[in-house]
Design an enzyme around this catalytic site. Structure first.
Site, PDB file in Angstrom:
ATOM      1  N   TYR A 120      -5.561   6.688  -8.931  1.00 20.98           N
ATOM      2  CA  TYR A 120      -6.749   5.908  -8.584  1.00 20.98           C
ATOM      3  C   TYR A 120      -7.982   6.453  -9.296  1.00 20.98           C
ATOM      4  O   TYR A 120      -8.865   5.685  -9.701  1.00 20.98           O
ATOM      5  CB  TYR A 120      -6.977   5.933  -7.068  1.00 20.98           C
ATOM      6  CG  TYR A 120      -6.011   5.072  -6.295  1.00 20.98           C
ATOM      7  CD1 TYR A 120      -6.351   3.780  -5.929  1.00 20.98           C
ATOM      8  CD2 TYR A 120      -4.761   5.552  -5.918  1.00 20.98           C
ATOM      9  CE1 TYR A 120      -5.474   2.979  -5.209  1.00 20.98           C
ATOM     10  CE2 TYR A 120      -3.872   4.762  -5.213  1.00 20.98           C
ATOM     11  CZ  TYR A 120      -4.234   3.473  -4.857  1.00 20.98           C
ATOM     12  OH  TYR A 120      -3.350   2.684  -4.160  1.00 20.98           O
ATOM     13  N   THR A 154      -8.548   0.079   6.737  1.00 21.81           N
ATOM     14  CA  THR A 154      -7.418   0.558   5.949  1.00 21.81           C
ATOM     15  C   THR A 154      -6.091   0.453   6.685  1.00 21.81           C
ATOM     16  O   THR A 154      -6.040   0.431   7.920  1.00 21.81           O
ATOM     17  CB  THR A 154      -7.642   2.029   5.535  1.00 21.81           C
ATOM     18  OG1 THR A 154      -7.746   2.840   6.718  1.00 21.81           O
ATOM     19  CG2 THR A 154      -8.911   2.180   4.711  1.00 21.81           C
ATOM     20  N   VAL A 155      -5.026   0.393   5.894  1.00 26.15           N
ATOM     21  CA  VAL A 155      -3.667   0.576   6.396  1.00 26.15           C
ATOM     22  C   VAL A 155      -3.140   1.879   5.804  1.00 26.15           C
ATOM     23  O   VAL A 155      -3.563   2.260   4.709  1.00 26.15           O
ATOM     24  CB  VAL A 155      -2.750  -0.599   5.991  1.00 26.15           C
ATOM     25  CG1 VAL A 155      -3.109  -1.849   6.749  1.00 26.15           C
ATOM     26  CG2 VAL A 155      -2.776  -0.869   4.489  1.00 26.15           C
ATOM     27  N   TRP A 184      -7.378  -6.640   5.523  1.00 27.07           N
ATOM     28  CA  TRP A 184      -6.038  -7.192   5.372  1.00 27.07           C
ATOM     29  C   TRP A 184      -5.838  -8.344   6.349  1.00 27.07           C
ATOM     30  O   TRP A 184      -6.351  -8.314   7.471  1.00 27.07           O
ATOM     31  CB  TRP A 184      -4.994  -6.107   5.643  1.00 27.07           C
ATOM     32  CG  TRP A 184      -5.077  -4.931   4.734  1.00 27.07           C
ATOM     33  CD1 TRP A 184      -5.912  -3.850   4.863  1.00 27.07           C
ATOM     34  CD2 TRP A 184      -4.302  -4.695   3.555  1.00 27.07           C
ATOM     35  NE1 TRP A 184      -5.690  -2.976   3.839  1.00 27.07           N
ATOM     36  CE2 TRP A 184      -4.713  -3.462   3.018  1.00 27.07           C
ATOM     37  CE3 TRP A 184      -3.296  -5.419   2.910  1.00 27.07           C
ATOM     38  CZ2 TRP A 184      -4.151  -2.920   1.863  1.00 27.07           C
ATOM     39  CZ3 TRP A 184      -2.731  -4.882   1.757  1.00 27.07           C
ATOM     40  CH2 TRP A 184      -3.160  -3.649   1.243  1.00 27.07           C
ATOM     41  N   CYS A 204       0.822  -1.216   0.000  1.00 26.43           N
ATOM     42  CA  CYS A 204       0.000   0.000   0.000  1.00 26.43           C
ATOM     43  C   CYS A 204       0.854   1.263   0.000  1.00 26.43           C
ATOM     44  O   CYS A 204       1.716   1.434   0.871  1.00 26.43           O
ATOM     45  CB  CYS A 204      -0.896  -0.008   1.235  1.00 26.43           C
ATOM     46  SG  CYS A 204      -1.808   1.524   1.483  1.00 26.43           S
TER      47      CYS A 204
END
Length: 360
Positions: A196, A132-133, A98, A65
């Site tokens: 993105y 999220t990370v 994840w 990421c």
């Protein structure tokens, strides 16, 4: 791995007829030097401050990421490895979150969890947003503290100074903060998130707009970096960290997978030399796992790669070619020094990065 029918990511990223809009509402808690919000900084509604303490927190940051990669770089540059441990999920995930599939028995060795989702639910049982990370988790409670990635690196730089290594660089110098913030704002909107917006565009018109903005910004960066070694001032700053993680992924992923294909990064003289300069600087390239990066994008994004086939190319040995940026002057770490080698257990796998080639 992504791909389970029950938890497929299909439909999660591309919405027909729509422009991609990133959800930027994150957990706004902060970790500060004394556990209070800094003077003049009002606390967002419902947010709290936590005290910076060595060993109290674990940074969860997947190598794949780009947003997480920033935190890993800053942690390395500042020497925070002994103060904040690092957990690394594998490169793929399904619609849930994840997973720690690279660790023994598939669980994070410190938190004991299989999915990052578990840390979010321990804090917010009905957490409604994406898991999220990067995320910072309190080790004792196993609960997430924050996932506000733009603030995490700034706080590493300003609030964790008691734990910085000797010789840690000043990545957010006070005199340059307004310019750094201005550059970061455009880089985020048109480059970091711009790729993105191209890749997840739900219509031709949305893609065309995103593509035009991306390449206008890339040309602006090319011009800016033709005469100066770094984005702001003559040393590496937060601005360089934020741009680098997108550039490192450009040719392996964004050029083809996200249709950002006017040209390759390696065909832009100044930007490509700038990217190689940073890649060859301790703390930057040694955090990049090209294999995990490609696996993440090509396997997880079922909307735009339904076969989940990961391409073999491109050849990435060119990241180690001479860049010649020393001729522009500059002092990479200012009055500081380079970080040491990656900590034991944190080195990128052999063969996943040209810095660590497989044995002949």
């Amino acid at each position: 791995m992504a791909g389970s029918n029950a938890f497929s990511t299909k439909g999660a990223y591309v919405h027909t007829g729509e422009e991609f809009t990133r959800d930027t509402n994150y957990i706004e808690d902060r970790i500060t030097r004394d556990g209070t919000f800094p003077p003049g900084t009002p606390a967002p509604e419902g947010a709290q401050a936590w005290a910076a303490e060595a060993g109290r927190y674990r940074l969860i940051a997947a190598r794949a990421c780009p947003w997480a990669n920033r935190t890993v770089i800053v942690r390395r540059l500042l020497g925070l490895e002994d103060a904040i441990s690092l957990g690394m999920p594998g490169p793929t995930h399904d619609a849930r979150s994840w997973t720690f599939d690279l660790d023994p028995d598939g669980h994070d060795p410190v938190l004991g969890i299989e999915r990052l989702q578990e840390a979010y639910f321990r804090r917010f049982p009905d957490y409604p947003r994406g898991i999220t990370v990067p995320a910072i988790v309190e080790v004792s409670s196993g609960a997430v503290v924050t996932n506000n990635y733009p603030q995490i690196t700034i706080d590493f730089e300003l609030e964790w100074t008691a734990f910085h290594r000797e010789g840690a660089p000043d990545l957010y110098p006070e005199a340059l903060r307004p310019e750094i913030d201005e550059v970061n704002d455009r880089v985020f909107k048109d480059v970091n998130n711009g790729v993105y917006r191209c890749g997840f565009a739900g219509s031709q018109a949305a893609y065309d707009r995103a593509y035009a903005r991306l390449w206008d910004a890339m040309d602006w960066l090319e011009d800016r970096l033709t005469g100066q070694r770094y984005l702001v001032g003559d040393t590496i700053t937060e601005a360089d960290v934020r741009l680098f993680t997108t550039l490192a992924r450009f040719d392996p992923v964004y050029h083809g997978h996200f249709k950002c294909n006017r040209n390759k990064l390696s065909e832009m003289r100044a930007l490509w030399a700038y990217a190689r300069d940073l890649f060859q600087t301790p703390g930057f390239g040694d955090t990049i796992d090209f294999v995990q990066i490609k696996q993440h994008y090509y396997i997880v994004h079922e909307d735009i790669n339904p076969t989940q086939i990961v391409p073999d190319g491109p050849d990435l040995a060119n990241w180690l070619t001479p860049h010649g940026r020393e001729a522009l002057g500059g002092r990479p770490f200012g009055d500081g020094t380079p970080p040491g080698p990656p900590a034991a257990g944190e080195r990128v796998a052999t063969g996943h990065n040209p810095l660590y080639p497989p044995a002949p």
